[in-house]
Design a protein around this motif. Structure first.
Motif, PDB file in Angstrom:
ATOM      1  N   ALA A  92       0.766  -1.568   0.056  1.00 39.84           N
ATOM      2  CA  ALA A  92      -0.106   0.184   0.013  1.00 39.84           C
ATOM      3  C   ALA A  92       1.132   0.973  -0.151  1.00 39.84           C
ATOM      4  CB  ALA A  92      -1.001  -0.303   1.103  1.00 39.84           C
ATOM      5  N   SER A  93       0.488   2.476  -0.822  1.00 39.73           N
ATOM      6  CA  SER A  93       1.399   3.395  -1.707  1.00 39.73           C
ATOM      7  C   SER A  93       0.658   4.597  -0.720  1.00 39.73           C
ATOM      8  CB  SER A  93       1.804   3.704  -2.477  1.00 39.73           C
ATOM      9  OG  SER A  93       2.767   4.420  -2.908  1.00 39.73           O
ATOM     10  N   PHE A  94       1.376   5.631  -0.417  1.00 36.69           N
ATOM     11  CA  PHE A  94       0.911   7.364   0.334  1.00 36.69           C
ATOM     12  C   PHE A  94       0.465   8.073  -1.782  1.00 36.69           C
ATOM     13  CE2 PHE A  94       2.899   8.890   4.019  1.00 36.69           C
ATOM     14  CZ  PHE A  94       2.027   7.483   4.736  1.00 36.69           C
ATOM     15  N   ASP A  95       0.724   6.994  -2.828  1.00 38.36           N
ATOM     16  CA  ASP A  95       0.807   7.396  -4.154  1.00 38.36           C
ATOM     17  C   ASP A  95      -0.941   7.229  -4.480  1.00 38.36           C
ATOM     18  OD1 ASP A  95       1.051   4.695  -4.533  1.00 38.36           O
ATOM     19  OD2 ASP A  95       2.652   4.682  -6.182  1.00 38.36           O
ATOM     20  N   ALA A  96      -1.523   6.612  -3.106  1.00 40.59           N
ATOM     21  CA  ALA A  96      -3.311   6.407  -3.827  1.00 40.59           C
ATOM     22  C   ALA A  96      -3.406   4.937  -4.126  1.00 40.59           C
ATOM     23  CB  ALA A  96      -3.892   7.375  -4.050  1.00 40.59           C
ATOM     24  N   THR A  97      -2.619   4.041  -4.447  1.00 39.19           N
ATOM     25  CA  THR A  97      -2.156   2.921  -5.715  1.00 39.19           C
ATOM     26  C   THR A  97      -2.294   1.638  -4.188  1.00 39.19           C
ATOM     27  OG1 THR A  97       0.010   2.766  -6.135  1.00 39.19           O
ATOM     28  CG2 THR A  97      -2.094   3.598  -7.088  1.00 39.19           C
ATOM     29  N   THR A  98      -2.180   0.571  -4.520  1.00 39.02           N
ATOM     30  CA  THR A  98      -1.900  -0.926  -3.796  1.00 39.02           C
ATOM     31  C   THR A  98      -1.495  -1.682  -5.252  1.00 39.02           C
ATOM     32  OG1 THR A  98      -3.304  -0.910  -2.119  1.00 39.02           O
ATOM     33  CG2 THR A  98      -2.263  -3.150  -2.878  1.00 39.02           C
ATOM     34  N   SER A  99       0.503  -1.793  -4.981  1.00 37.50           N
ATOM     35  CA  SER A  99       0.714  -3.066  -6.224  1.00 37.50           C
ATOM     36  C   SER A  99       0.611  -4.413  -5.475  1.00 37.50           C
ATOM     37  CB  SER A  99       2.639  -2.419  -6.056  1.00 37.50           C
ATOM     38  OG  SER A  99       2.778  -2.604  -4.766  1.00 37.50           O
ATOM     39  N   VAL A 100       0.033  -5.394  -6.448  1.00 38.24           N
ATOM     40  CA  VAL A 100       0.233  -6.493  -6.432  1.00 38.24           C
ATOM     41  C   VAL A 100       1.481  -7.621  -6.707  1.00 38.24           C
ATOM     42  CG1 VAL A 100      -0.974  -8.962  -6.088  1.00 38.24           C
ATOM     43  CG2 VAL A 100      -2.318  -6.956  -5.758  1.00 38.24           C
ATOM     44  N   TRP A 101       2.409  -8.222  -6.190  1.00 41.75           N
ATOM     45  CA  TRP A 101       3.428  -8.551  -6.270  1.00 41.75           C
ATOM     46  C   TRP A 101       3.630 -10.197  -6.782  1.00 41.75           C
ATOM     47  CZ3 TRP A 101       7.661  -6.043  -8.606  1.00 41.75           C
ATOM     48  CH2 TRP A 101       7.720  -4.019  -8.180  1.00 41.75           C
ATOM     49  N   SER A 102       3.822 -10.895  -7.118  1.00 41.12           N
ATOM     50  CA  SER A 102       3.199 -12.048  -7.492  1.00 41.12           C
ATOM     51  C   SER A 102       5.418 -12.744  -7.736  1.00 41.12           C
ATOM     52  CB  SER A 102       2.921 -12.883  -8.829  1.00 41.12           C
ATOM     53  OG  SER A 102       2.716 -14.132  -9.105  1.00 41.12           O
ATOM     54  N   ARG A 103       5.423 -14.377  -6.925  1.00 39.73           N
ATOM     55  CA  ARG A 103       6.777 -14.774  -6.417  1.00 39.73           C
ATOM     56  C   ARG A 103       6.377 -15.925  -7.132  1.00 39.73           C
ATOM     57  NH1 ARG A 103       8.587 -17.511  -1.917  1.00 39.73           N
ATOM     58  NH2 ARG A 103      11.301 -17.983  -2.478  1.00 39.73           N
ATOM     59  N   LYS A 104       7.004 -16.242  -7.855  1.00 35.24           N
ATOM     60  CA  LYS A 104       6.983 -17.632  -9.372  1.00 35.24           C
ATOM     61  C   LYS A 104       9.007 -17.078  -9.860  1.00 35.24           C
ATOM     62  CE  LYS A 104       2.808 -16.229 -11.276  1.00 35.24           C
ATOM     63  NZ  LYS A 104       2.289 -15.895 -12.708  1.00 35.24           N
ATOM     64  N   GLY A 105       9.425 -18.639  -8.796  1.00 31.00           N
ATOM     65  CA  GLY A 105      10.605 -19.262  -8.704  1.00 31.00           C
ATOM     66  C   GLY A 105      11.695 -18.564  -8.167  1.00 31.00           C
ATOM     67  N   GLY A 106      10.836 -17.765  -7.094  1.00 30.16           N
ATOM     68  CA  GLY A 106      12.140 -17.052  -6.751  1.00 30.16           C
ATOM     69  C   GLY A 106      12.250 -15.576  -6.332  1.00 30.16           C
ATOM     70  N   GLU A 107      11.346 -15.498  -8.021  1.00 32.68           N
ATOM     71  CA  GLU A 107      11.715 -12.853  -8.400  1.00 32.68           C
ATOM     72  C   GLU A 107       9.835 -12.755  -7.795  1.00 32.68           C
ATOM     73  OE1 GLU A 107      14.152 -11.932  -9.506  1.00 32.68           O
ATOM     74  OE2 GLU A 107      15.590 -14.225  -9.417  1.00 32.68           O
ATOM     75  N   PHE A 108      10.629 -11.506  -8.194  1.00 33.10           N
ATOM     76  CA  PHE A 108       8.696 -10.986  -8.206  1.00 33.10           C
ATOM     77  C   PHE A 108       8.695 -10.033  -9.482  1.00 33.10           C
ATOM     78  CE2 PHE A 108      10.044 -12.064  -4.039  1.00 33.10           C
ATOM     79  CZ  PHE A 108       9.212 -12.050  -3.055  1.00 33.10           C
ATOM     80  N   GLU A 109       7.603 -10.621  -9.528  1.00 33.86           N
ATOM     81  CA  GLU A 109       7.196  -9.440 -10.700  1.00 33.86           C
ATOM     82  C   GLU A 109       6.307  -8.680 -10.266  1.00 33.86           C
ATOM     83  OE1 GLU A 109       5.306 -11.428 -14.084  1.00 33.86           O
ATOM     84  OE2 GLU A 109       4.787 -12.761 -13.043  1.00 33.86           O
ATOM     85  N   CYS A 110       5.511  -7.606 -10.567  1.00 31.25           N
ATOM     86  CA  CYS A 110       4.151  -6.886 -10.003  1.00 31.25           C
ATOM     87  C   CYS A 110       2.952  -7.424 -10.727  1.00 31.25           C
ATOM     88  CB  CYS A 110       4.719  -5.172 -10.469  1.00 31.25           C
ATOM     89  SG  CYS A 110       2.779  -4.356 -10.158  1.00 31.25           S
ATOM     90  N   LEU A 111       2.055  -7.405 -10.287  1.00 32.71           N
ATOM     91  CA  LEU A 111       0.970  -8.398 -11.268  1.00 32.71           C
ATOM     92  C   LEU A 111       0.071  -7.866 -11.484  1.00 32.71           C
ATOM     93  CD1 LEU A 111      -0.505 -11.162 -12.510  1.00 32.71           C
ATOM     94  CD2 LEU A 111      -1.003 -11.437  -9.460  1.00 32.71           C
ATOM     95  N   ALA A 112      -0.403  -6.544 -10.514  1.00 28.61           N
ATOM     96  CA  ALA A 112      -1.276  -5.213 -10.441  1.00 28.61           C
ATOM     97  C   ALA A 112      -1.241  -4.851 -10.066  1.00 28.61           C
ATOM     98  CB  ALA A 112      -2.616  -6.333 -10.098  1.00 28.61           C
ATOM     99  N   THR A 113      -2.181  -3.441 -10.062  1.00 28.95           N
ATOM    100  CA  THR A 113      -1.877  -2.134  -9.549  1.00 28.95           C
ATOM    101  C   THR A 113      -2.838  -1.342  -9.524  1.00 28.95           C
ATOM    102  OG1 THR A 113       0.788  -1.456 -10.327  1.00 28.95           O
ATOM    103  CG2 THR A 113      -1.040   0.491  -9.361  1.00 28.95           C
ATOM    104  N   LEU A 114      -3.734  -1.679  -8.133  1.00 23.69           N
ATOM    105  CA  LEU A 114      -5.062  -1.743  -8.184  1.00 23.69           C
ATOM    106  C   LEU A 114      -5.199  -0.218  -7.640  1.00 23.69           C
ATOM    107  CD1 LEU A 114      -5.979  -4.345  -5.217  1.00 23.69           C
ATOM    108  CD2 LEU A 114      -5.368  -4.315  -7.538  1.00 23.69           C
ATOM    109  N   GLU A 115      -6.129   0.773  -8.301  1.00 22.27           N
ATOM    110  CA  GLU A 115      -6.436   1.885  -7.769  1.00 22.27           C
ATOM    111  C   GLU A 115      -7.973   2.174  -7.288  1.00 22.27           C
ATOM    112  OE1 GLU A 115      -5.533   3.133 -11.754  1.00 22.27           O
ATOM    113  OE2 GLU A 115      -3.261   3.275 -11.384  1.00 22.27           O
ATOM    114  N   GLY A 116      -8.147   3.620  -7.167  1.00 22.77           N
ATOM    115  CA  GLY A 116      -9.247   3.811  -6.905  1.00 22.77           C
ATOM    116  C   GLY A 116      -9.712   4.741  -5.486  1.00 22.77           C
ATOM    117  N   HIS A 117      -8.799   4.279  -4.426  1.00 23.35           N
ATOM    118  CA  HIS A 117      -8.544   5.564  -3.536  1.00 23.35           C
ATOM    119  C   HIS A 117      -8.428   6.859  -3.463  1.00 23.35           C
ATOM    120  CE1 HIS A 117      -9.390   2.495  -0.121  1.00 23.35           C
ATOM    121  NE2 HIS A 117      -8.526   1.705  -0.411  1.00 23.35           N
TER     122      HIS A 117
END
Length: 351
Positions: A92-117
Motif C-alpha cells: 500500500a502506498s501514499f500514491d493512492a495505489t496498492t501494488s500486488v506482486w507475484s513470486r514465481k521461481g524466487g523472482e517477484f513481478e508486479c502483477l497488478a496495480t489497484l486504483e480507486g482510493h
C-alpha cells in the motif's frame, strides 16, 4: 510444595525474560514503515519512504537482502502484507495505489496495480482464504477486493463508516471477518451480508487515534493500540454465550476486557500477537519495544491480566513504526523504524 506455590514459582520464572538484538538489516535509505513475514517465516518484507520494498532471507546464520522491488510506486510505500499461500505480496502506498506482486521461481513481478482510493493507502490485508484483499486509506474508506481465478482483482465493496483517516485493516485468522481502525478513535468490524459487506460492530474505548490491531491465533480476541498510550484486549462473545452477554441479529459482540497502560510514554504504533505463544509485543513513538504475557487468573476469559515480561528502551534511534512476531520461530520478532533500519530480536529466558 503446594499447587499455588508451584504456580507462583513458575509464573516468576516466566516473567524474567529479555529481548536481545539478533541482527540489524540496513539498506533502506529513508524511514521504514512496515515489516511482514511470509507465512512460512522464511522471508521478511520491508517497505520504506524510499519507495522500495526489500525482501530479506536467511543465508547461513544471517539474514540478507534477496530482492529490491522498485518502480511500482511514486511515493512512500506504507505497508506490505503476504497472502496466506505466500505467493503474493500486497504493498500500500501514499500514491493512492496498492501494488500486488507475484513470486514465481524466487523472482517477484508486479502483477497488478489497484486504483480507486482518493488518497494515501495506509494498509492492506489478505483474508484467510486468499480470495479477498482489503485496503484502507486516508480517504476514510475501506475497500474489499475479490481475487479471481485468473489473478485479477475486482472491487467487491467500498465501506465509508470511519469518519477520519483509516490506519489499519486486518482479517480474522479463520473467518472472513475484517477489522479496521483509525484516526476517529474507533475500531470497526465488517462481515458479508446479503451479497454486500456491512459494518457489524463499532468498538469504542480508546481516547485517541487507534494505530493498529491484531487478532490472536484463534481469533476470539483482538488487541488494539493507540496514541492514548494504551493497549486494549477485546473479547468475542458469540450468540448464546455462557456469560449471558446480549447479542442481536445472530452477530457476536466484542467487549473490552483488559486495558494495559503505563509502559509506553508516547503513542503505540503497532501491536503483534504471536501465533506460536500467547505473547504480545508493542512498539511506539518512545523508541521502545514491550512484550507482554497473560497472567493465569480464575476468570481469564472475562477479566484477563497481562504483565510486561520484557522491554527494550532505545531499540532504534527513532520512532518504531512496525513490529511483528515470526510465524515459524518462537521468540523471534522484527521491527522497523524511522531510523531506516530493520532489526531482528530474540526473546530469551533470563538465567
Amino acid at each position: 510444595m503446594t499447587g499455588a506455590r508451584k504456580l507462583l514459582v513458575h509464573h516468576l520464572k516466566n516473567s524474567m525474560q529479555s529481548l536481545q538484538e539478533a541482527q540489524k538489516l540496513s539498506g533502506h535509505t529513508e524511514r521504514v514503515w512496515c515489516v511482514s513475514w511470509n507465512p512460512s517465516g522464511t522471508l521478511l518484507a520491508s517497505c520504506s519512504s524510499d519507495k522500495t520494498i526489500r525482501i530479506w532471507g536467511k543465508e547461513g546464520e544471517n539474514w540478507v537482502c534477496k530482492s529490491v522491488l522498485t518502480d511500482a510506486h511514486t511515493r512512500t510505500v506504507r505497508s506490505v502484507s503476504w497472502s496466506p499461500c505466500g505467493q503474493y505480496l500486497a504493498a500500500a502506498s501514499f500514491d493512492a495505489t496498492t501494488s500486488v506482486w507475484s513470486r514465481k521461481g524466487g523472482e517477484f513481478e508486479c502483477l497488478a496495480t489497484l486504483e480507486g482510493h482518493e488518497n494515501e493507502v495506509k494498509s492492506s490485508s489478505w483474508a484467510c482464504t486468499g480470495s479477498l484483499l482489503a485496503t484502507c486509506s486516508r480517504d476514510k474508506s475501506v475497500w474489499i477486493w475479490e481475487v479471481t481465478a485468473d489473478e485479477e482483482f475486482e472491487c467487491a465493496s467500498v465501506m465509508s463508516t470511519h469518519t477520519q483517516d483509516v490506519k489499519r485493516v486486518k482479517w480474522h485468522p479463520t473467518k472472513e471477518l475484517l477489522a479496521s481502525c483509525g484516526y476517529d478513535d474507533t475500531v470497526r468490524l465488517y462481515r458479508e451480508e446479503s451479497d454486500d459487506w456491512e459494518c457489524c460492530n463499532t468498538l469504542k474505548g480508546h481516547s485517541s487515534t487507534v494505530w493498529a490491531l491484531d487478532f490472536n491465533q484463534t481469533g476470539n480476541r483482538l488487541a488494539t493500540c493507540s496514541a492514548d498510550c494504551s493497549l486494549k484486549i477485546w473479547q468475542e462473545y458469540e450468540p448464546g454465550n455462557a456469560e449471558g452477554v446480549n447479542t442481536t441479529d445472530n452477530i457476536s459482540v466484542w467487549k473490552c476486557v483488559c486495558t494495559v497502560s503505563g509502559f509506553h510514554e508516547r503513542p503505540i504504533y503497532d501491536v503483534s500477537w504471536s501465533t506460536l505463544e500467547d505473547l504480545l509485543v508493542t512498539a511506539g513513538g518512545d523508541d521502545s519495544l514491550c512484550v507482554y504475557r497473560e497472567v493465569l487468573t480464575a476468570d481469564a476469559k472475562n477479566s484477563p491480566k497481562f504483565e510486561m515480561v520484557a522491554r527494550v528502551r532505545g531499540a532504534h534511534a527513532e520512532d518504531i513504526n512496525s513490529v511483528v512476531w515470526s510465524p515459524s520461530e518462537k521468540g523471534l520478532l522484527a521491527s522497523a523504524s524511522d531510523d531506516g533500519d530493520v532489526k531482528l530480536w530474540k526473546l530469551l529466558q533470563e538465567a
